[in-house]
Design a protein around this motif. Structure first.
Motif, PDB file in Angstrom:
ATOM      1  N   ALA A  19      -0.450   2.722   6.794  1.00 10.61           N
ATOM      2  CA  ALA A  19       0.276   2.558   5.535  1.00 10.61           C
ATOM      3  C   ALA A  19       0.742   1.125   5.288  1.00 10.61           C
ATOM      4  N   THR A  20       0.913   0.335   6.339  1.00 13.96           N
ATOM      5  CA  THR A  20       1.343  -1.058   6.203  1.00 13.96           C
ATOM      6  C   THR A  20       0.586  -1.886   7.237  1.00 13.96           C
ATOM      7  N   PRO A  21       0.574  -3.213   7.091  1.00 15.39           N
ATOM      8  CA  PRO A  21      -0.095  -4.047   8.089  1.00 15.39           C
ATOM      9  C   PRO A  21       0.462  -3.865   9.507  1.00 15.39           C
ATOM     10  N   ALA A  22       1.692  -3.398   9.619  1.00 12.94           N
ATOM     11  CA  ALA A  22       2.264  -3.161  10.940  1.00 12.94           C
ATOM     12  C   ALA A  22       1.616  -1.972  11.642  1.00 12.94           C
ATOM     13  N   TYR A  23       0.969  -1.092  10.891  1.00 15.95           N
ATOM     14  CA  TYR A  23       0.408   0.139  11.464  1.00 15.95           C
ATOM     15  C   TYR A  23      -1.101   0.258  11.353  1.00 15.95           C
ATOM     16  N   GLY A  24      -1.756  -0.630  10.635  1.00 12.69           N
ATOM     17  CA  GLY A  24      -3.199  -0.513  10.504  1.00 12.69           C
ATOM     18  C   GLY A  24      -3.803  -1.717   9.819  1.00 12.69           C
ATOM     19  N   ASP A  25      -5.100  -1.849   9.942  1.00 11.26           N
ATOM     20  CA  ASP A  25      -5.841  -2.971   9.388  1.00 11.26           C
ATOM     21  C   ASP A  25      -6.582  -2.564   8.124  1.00 11.26           C
ATOM     22  N   LEU A  26      -6.872  -3.550   7.295  1.00  8.55           N
ATOM     23  CA  LEU A  26      -7.720  -3.339   6.127  1.00  8.55           C
ATOM     24  C   LEU A  26      -9.127  -3.016   6.628  1.00  8.55           C
ATOM     25  N   LEU A  27      -9.718  -1.934   6.118  1.00  7.81           N
ATOM     26  CA  LEU A  27     -11.041  -1.495   6.577  1.00  7.81           C
ATOM     27  C   LEU A  27     -12.127  -1.670   5.528  1.00  7.81           C
ATOM     28  N   ALA A  28     -11.758  -1.554   4.254  1.00  2.00           N
ATOM     29  CA  ALA A  28     -12.758  -1.644   3.190  1.00  2.00           C
ATOM     30  C   ALA A  28     -12.119  -2.183   1.927  1.00  2.00           C
ATOM     31  N   LEU A  29     -12.920  -2.905   1.150  1.00  2.58           N
ATOM     32  CA  LEU A  29     -12.482  -3.442  -0.131  1.00  2.58           C
ATOM     33  C   LEU A  29     -13.616  -3.255  -1.125  1.00  2.58           C
ATOM     34  N   GLY A  30     -13.305  -2.650  -2.253  1.00  2.00           N
ATOM     35  CA  GLY A  30     -14.299  -2.437  -3.301  1.00  2.00           C
ATOM     36  C   GLY A  30     -13.723  -2.783  -4.648  1.00  2.00           C
ATOM     37  N   TRP A  31     -14.601  -3.159  -5.597  1.00  2.00           N
ATOM     38  CA  TRP A  31     -14.121  -3.499  -6.928  1.00  2.00           C
ATOM     39  C   TRP A  31     -15.235  -3.400  -7.972  1.00  2.00           C
ATOM     40  N   GLY A  32     -14.802  -3.348  -9.198  1.00  2.00           N
ATOM     41  CA  GLY A  32     -15.682  -3.358 -10.361  1.00  2.00           C
ATOM     42  C   GLY A  32     -14.836  -3.702 -11.572  1.00  2.00           C
ATOM     43  N   PHE A  33     -15.476  -3.937 -12.692  1.00  2.00           N
ATOM     44  CA  PHE A  33     -14.769  -4.217 -13.932  1.00  2.00           C
ATOM     45  C   PHE A  33     -15.077  -3.115 -14.930  1.00  2.00           C
ATOM     46  N   SER A  34     -14.032  -2.596 -15.537  1.00  2.00           N
ATOM     47  CA  SER A  34     -14.173  -1.562 -16.555  1.00  2.00           C
ATOM     48  C   SER A  34     -13.918  -2.199 -17.915  1.00  2.00           C
ATOM     49  N   SER A  35     -14.759  -1.858 -18.874  1.00  2.00           N
ATOM     50  CA  SER A  35     -14.612  -2.382 -20.233  1.00  2.00           C
ATOM     51  C   SER A  35     -15.031  -1.291 -21.215  1.00  2.00           C
TER      52      SER A  35
END
Length: 83
Positions: A19-35
């Protein structure tokens, strides 16, 4: 004033091992643009964890993370740079 429906909006999704950087690491990042014309090509990347903390079974099941993801995972700075 621009109507909300006419805006291009960044859609960002992050998955982490806690839930926070103190308890876990970032594992995935995704993105897109909606229009008004739809969603742009969605990009997603596995992120190499910054620590050696284990990733719990529930998080693995929810995210699809496995040790094989490390083979294609990138450093978080590189992925943030692509965004």
């Amino acid at each position: 004033m621009t109507e909300l429906g006419a805006l291009e909006v960044l859609v960002l999704d992050c998955q982490a091992g806690g839930a926070t950087p103190a308890y876990g690491d970032l594992l995935a990042l995704g993105w897109g643009f909606s229009s008004p014309y739809g969603l742009s090509e969605v990009r997603d990347h596995w992120i190499r964890p910054r620590t050696s903390r284990g990733i719990s079974r529930p998080v693995r099941e929810l995210t699809g993370w496995s040790d094989a993801c490390l083979e294609v995972a990138q450093e978080d700075e590189a992925v943030w740079g692509q965004l």
